[in-house]
Design a protein around this motif. Structure first.
Motif, PDB file in Angstrom:
ATOM      1  N   TYR A 189       0.841  -1.203   0.000  1.00  0.00           N
ATOM      2  CA  TYR A 189       0.000   0.000   0.000  1.00  0.00           C
ATOM      3  C   TYR A 189       0.875   1.252   0.000  1.00  0.00           C
ATOM      4  CZ  TYR A 189      -3.807   3.168   1.263  1.00  0.00           C
ATOM      5  OH  TYR A 189      -4.718   4.184   1.267  1.00  0.00           O
ATOM      6  N   GLY A 190       1.965   1.200   0.758  1.00  0.00           N
ATOM      7  CA  GLY A 190       2.868   2.350   0.804  1.00  0.00           C
ATOM      8  C   GLY A 190       3.563   2.607  -0.519  1.00  0.00           C
ATOM      9  N   HIS A 191       3.685   1.565  -1.360  1.00  0.00           N
ATOM     10  CA  HIS A 191       4.334   1.706  -2.669  1.00  0.00           C
ATOM     11  C   HIS A 191       3.308   1.661  -3.804  1.00  0.00           C
ATOM     12  CE1 HIS A 191       7.705   0.510  -0.071  1.00  0.00           C
ATOM     13  NE2 HIS A 191       8.494   1.050  -0.966  1.00  0.00           N
ATOM     14  N   TYR A 192       2.055   1.923  -3.471  1.00  0.00           N
ATOM     15  CA  TYR A 192       0.998   1.874  -4.478  1.00  0.00           C
ATOM     16  C   TYR A 192       1.196   2.978  -5.505  1.00  0.00           C
ATOM     17  CZ  TYR A 192      -3.705   2.178  -6.502  1.00  0.00           C
ATOM     18  OH  TYR A 192      -4.767   2.222  -7.358  1.00  0.00           O
ATOM     19  N   ASN A 193       1.180   2.598  -6.790  1.00  0.00           N
ATOM     20  CA  ASN A 193       1.393   3.572  -7.872  1.00  0.00           C
ATOM     21  C   ASN A 193       0.214   3.655  -8.833  1.00  0.00           C
ATOM     22  OD1 ASN A 193       1.579   1.134  -9.156  1.00  0.00           O
ATOM     23  ND2 ASN A 193       3.713   1.391  -9.832  1.00  0.00           N
ATOM     24  N   GLY A 194      -0.957   3.164  -8.367  1.00  0.00           N
ATOM     25  CA  GLY A 194      -2.137   3.200  -9.211  1.00  0.00           C
ATOM     26  C   GLY A 194      -2.447   1.892  -9.895  1.00  0.00           C
ATOM     27  N   ALA A 195      -1.496   0.951  -9.859  1.00  0.00           N
ATOM     28  CA  ALA A 195      -1.701  -0.345 -10.496  1.00  0.00           C
ATOM     29  C   ALA A 195      -2.065  -1.394  -9.453  1.00  0.00           C
ATOM     30  CB  ALA A 195      -0.448  -0.777 -11.252  1.00  0.00           C
ATOM     31  N   GLU A 196      -2.967  -2.294  -9.817  1.00  0.00           N
ATOM     32  CA  GLU A 196      -3.361  -3.375  -8.904  1.00  0.00           C
ATOM     33  C   GLU A 196      -2.207  -4.348  -8.730  1.00  0.00           C
ATOM     34  OE1 GLU A 196      -7.505  -4.735  -8.922  1.00  0.00           O
ATOM     35  OE2 GLU A 196      -6.704  -6.719  -9.409  1.00  0.00           O
TER      36      GLU A 196
ATOM     37  N   ILE B  96     -16.472   7.314 -11.022  1.00  0.00           N
ATOM     38  CA  ILE B  96     -16.094   8.617 -10.472  1.00  0.00           C
ATOM     39  C   ILE B  96     -14.743   8.582  -9.766  1.00  0.00           C
ATOM     40  CG2 ILE B  96     -18.487   9.345 -10.181  1.00  0.00           C
ATOM     41  CD1 ILE B  96     -18.209   8.650  -7.206  1.00  0.00           C
ATOM     42  N   GLY B  97     -14.146   7.387  -9.633  1.00  0.00           N
ATOM     43  CA  GLY B  97     -12.847   7.314  -8.989  1.00  0.00           C
ATOM     44  C   GLY B  97     -12.459   5.897  -8.632  1.00  0.00           C
TER      45      GLY B  97
ATOM     46  N   GLY C 296     -14.883   5.990   0.327  1.00  0.00           N
ATOM     47  CA  GLY C 296     -15.692   6.683  -0.665  1.00  0.00           C
ATOM     48  C   GLY C 296     -16.867   5.886  -1.177  1.00  0.00           C
ATOM     49  N   ARG C 297     -16.987   4.607  -0.778  1.00  0.00           N
ATOM     50  CA  ARG C 297     -18.129   3.803  -1.205  1.00  0.00           C
ATOM     51  C   ARG C 297     -19.317   4.087  -0.295  1.00  0.00           C
ATOM     52  NH1 ARG C 297     -16.870  -2.047  -1.124  1.00  0.00           N
ATOM     53  NH2 ARG C 297     -15.719  -1.530   0.766  1.00  0.00           N
ATOM     54  N   ALA C 298     -20.507   4.011  -0.859  1.00  0.00           N
ATOM     55  CA  ALA C 298     -21.719   4.417  -0.145  1.00  0.00           C
ATOM     56  C   ALA C 298     -22.036   3.471   1.003  1.00  0.00           C
ATOM     57  CB  ALA C 298     -22.898   4.479  -1.109  1.00  0.00           C
ATOM     58  N   ILE C 299     -22.428   4.069   2.147  1.00  0.00           N
ATOM     59  CA  ILE C 299     -22.997   3.318   3.258  1.00  0.00           C
ATOM     60  C   ILE C 299     -24.373   3.915   3.501  1.00  0.00           C
ATOM     61  CG2 ILE C 299     -22.755   2.633   5.675  1.00  0.00           C
ATOM     62  CD1 ILE C 299     -19.796   2.976   5.464  1.00  0.00           C
ATOM     63  N   SER C 300     -25.369   3.379   2.828  1.00  0.00           N
ATOM     64  CA  SER C 300     -26.705   3.957   2.883  1.00  0.00           C
ATOM     65  C   SER C 300     -27.730   2.921   2.482  1.00  0.00           C
ATOM     66  CB  SER C 300     -26.804   5.162   1.938  1.00  0.00           C
ATOM     67  OG  SER C 300     -26.638   4.744   0.597  1.00  0.00           O
ATOM     68  N   VAL C 301     -28.998   3.265   2.684  1.00  0.00           N
ATOM     69  CA  VAL C 301     -30.074   2.368   2.260  1.00  0.00           C
ATOM     70  C   VAL C 301     -30.058   2.191   0.748  1.00  0.00           C
ATOM     71  CG1 VAL C 301     -32.569   2.043   2.183  1.00  0.00           C
ATOM     72  CG2 VAL C 301     -31.502   2.943   4.268  1.00  0.00           C
TER      73      VAL C 301
ATOM     74  N   GLN D 295     -10.136  -0.681  -6.355  1.00  0.00           N
ATOM     75  CA  GLN D 295     -11.596  -0.667  -6.331  1.00  0.00           C
ATOM     76  C   GLN D 295     -12.132   0.513  -7.117  1.00  0.00           C
ATOM     77  OE1 GLN D 295     -13.995  -2.733  -4.178  1.00  0.00           O
ATOM     78  NE2 GLN D 295     -15.232  -1.840  -5.811  1.00  0.00           N
ATOM     79  N   ASN D 296     -12.938   0.215  -8.124  1.00  0.00           N
ATOM     80  CA  ASN D 296     -13.604   1.282  -8.875  1.00  0.00           C
ATOM     81  C   ASN D 296     -14.855   1.732  -8.123  1.00  0.00           C
ATOM     82  OD1 ASN D 296     -11.787   1.220 -11.048  1.00  0.00           O
ATOM     83  ND2 ASN D 296     -12.901  -0.464 -12.024  1.00  0.00           N
TER      84      ASN D 296
END
Length: 464
Positions: free
Chosen positions: A131-138, A154-155, A256-261, A145-146
């Motif tokens: 995670y500390g060396h994350y450069n945008g690639a999986e 949106i991100g 950023g993912r929704a937590i809602s009904v 996660q899209n």
């Protein structure tokens, strides 16, 4: 001792999955061969053990669950599916069997738990480094996660994960969550160990946060509710747990993912489909592992997954495994408390050398091998394992994890705890544990309650 060593190795290789990091190992099938060796060694070891090792209710319930899995395939007329199903489920069943049979002394239990914690920390440190060396690639330890809004991307958000059965960030979060109460068993009067517990707990919580698992957030809230309920009462515990939950949401715990009904509408539709599957085959189910064949998603609920795939018969055995274990852990905690009350204050101190004096409420996870823990430590272990199981169930309500290794690992440790108490605490008899209600009655009540809750949730969405 060889059987225990092979058991520990099997646990380690199951979680660390070296064949994924070094693909060339996969051709040698190390997990399979290690499982065979451990089972053979355990069979020889059983010949030297007393019969009480195999007397646990969970042993027979697990056999019933295996038979129900086979029946679910036979009922669909697919005999070849039984072989496939056993190949998928046996790794979890093997973990349960090996631990419950081979961990027959306190030092064995400590070794197993330390092994689990070591695996969790090794995987987490790998994930944190990635995670500390994350450069945008999986990557192997980071999932990309899209995030969509109204079907529009949106991100993206990076989510820490592990390997093998923990490759899904939600699985990894659940595993880290159930290990938190086990970390608490390291706590004792040593300042070094207390600092270690604090650091390990902080590291575990950091890892859970970076998985951005919404189910894990619910699990943390439930754990806090259970812990605080006993100390501060119902109202204070509920307010505090809810406040921490809302605070975590505000701090973007879900990434950023929704937590809602509205965000849960798709899941409710899946639950509706699952209930229809259960209505179609209520006795034997639609077949082990067949849920996704009837739709595009998994059940997103471990209870519903069992109802749909294994029917009433299989679900009874699966729920009974949870119910009997939690009831017995409750009874062990009460037994330990009653022993302390009857024996007086002296019984709360373990039989050990003077320079290792530990209070009754402290753990002896890494104390001297000659230590014989008393009732207080037994109660401590029971409460920790109960918290781990509660954390698992809380997250399993939103995840399809009915057959995952982590659940059967916890069940195996709980059965092993009973075996250890039988051999180390005079007067302990698992058959005489005081259970307020028979386990089968509680199991039936839980099954009915789960079905009602699922049905009400789905219907509320329909009429909402």
């Amino acid at each position: 001792m060889i059987a225990l060593l092979l058991t520990v190795m099997y646990i380690a290789i199951t979680y660390l999955s070296p064949q994924e990091i070094m693909p060339d190992l996969a051709t040698y099938r190390p997990v399979l061969w290690l499982a065979v060796l451990a089972l053979v060694a355990s069979a020889f070891s059983l010949a030297t053990k007393s019969s009480h090792v195999l007397r646990a209710r969970q042993m027979y319930l697990l056999v019933g669950l295996i038979l129900a899995i086979l029946l679910s395939e036979f009922a669909q007329g697919w005999l070849g599916g039984a072989v496939f199903s056993m190949g998928k489920f046996l790794p979890a069943a093997v973990v349960f069997f090996l631990i419950s049979v081979n961990a027959t002394e306190w030092k064995h239990l400590r070794i197993v738990v330390v092994t689990v914690l070591a695996c969790a920390m090794i995987l987490l440190l790998q994930g944190l480094w990635a995670y500390g060396h994350y450069n945008g690639a999986e990557s192997l330890f980071v999932f990309r996660q899209n995030i969509f809004e109204h079907n529009r991307l949106i991100g993206t958000v990076p989510r820490v994960r592990a390997v093998g059965s923990l490759h899904d960030p939600n699985d990894f979060a659940q595993f880290l969550l159930v290990t938190l109460p086990l970390i608490g068993l390291l706590w004792n009067q040593s300042h070094i160990q207390r600092v270690a517990v604090i650091l390990l707990t902080a590291t575990g919580l950091t890892g859970i946060y970076l998985t951005h698992s919404r189910g894990a957030l619910v699990g943390i809230a439930v754990l806090l509710l259970v812990i605080l309920w006993r100390r501060f009462g119902r109202i204070s515990a509920t307010i505090t747990s809810l406040g921490i939950f809302l605070g975590a949401v505000a701090l973007n715990f879900a990434g950023g993912r929704a937590i809602s009904v509205d965000g849960g509408m798709d899941r409710l539709q899946i639950w509706s489909d699952g209930l229809e599957m259960f209505k179609h085959a209520p006795i034997f189910g639609t077949g082990f592992g067949q849920f996704s064949d009837y739709g595009t998603h998994t059940a997103h609920n471990s209870f519903l997954l069992c109802f749909a795939e294994l029917g009433l018969i299989g679900t009874f055995f699966w729920v009974a495994l949870l119910v009997t274990t939690i009831l017995e852990l409750n009874a062990i905690a009460k037994y330990a408390d009653s022993r302390l009350e009857n024996d007086g204050a002296d019984s709360s101190i373990e039989s050990q050398p003077r320079n290792l004096s530990i209070h009754g409420e402290a753990s002896v996870l890494v104390s001297s091998p000659i230590t014989t823990p008393g009732p207080a430590v037994a109660g401590r272990w029971a409460r920790a394992l109960r918290l781990s199981l509660i954390a698992f169930v809380a997250t399993a309500w939103f995840l399809s994890r009915s057959y995952t290794v982590t659940l059967y690992l916890l069940l195996g440790i709980a059965v092993a705890l009973q075996n250890v108490m039988f051999g180390s605490l005079p007067g302990f008899d698992r058959d005489k544990l005081s259970l307020r209600f028979h386990w089968s009655t509680v199991t039936a009540a839980v099954m009915i309650g789960v079905l009602v809750l699922l049905y009400v949730s789905v219907r509320a969405r329909v009429f909402g």
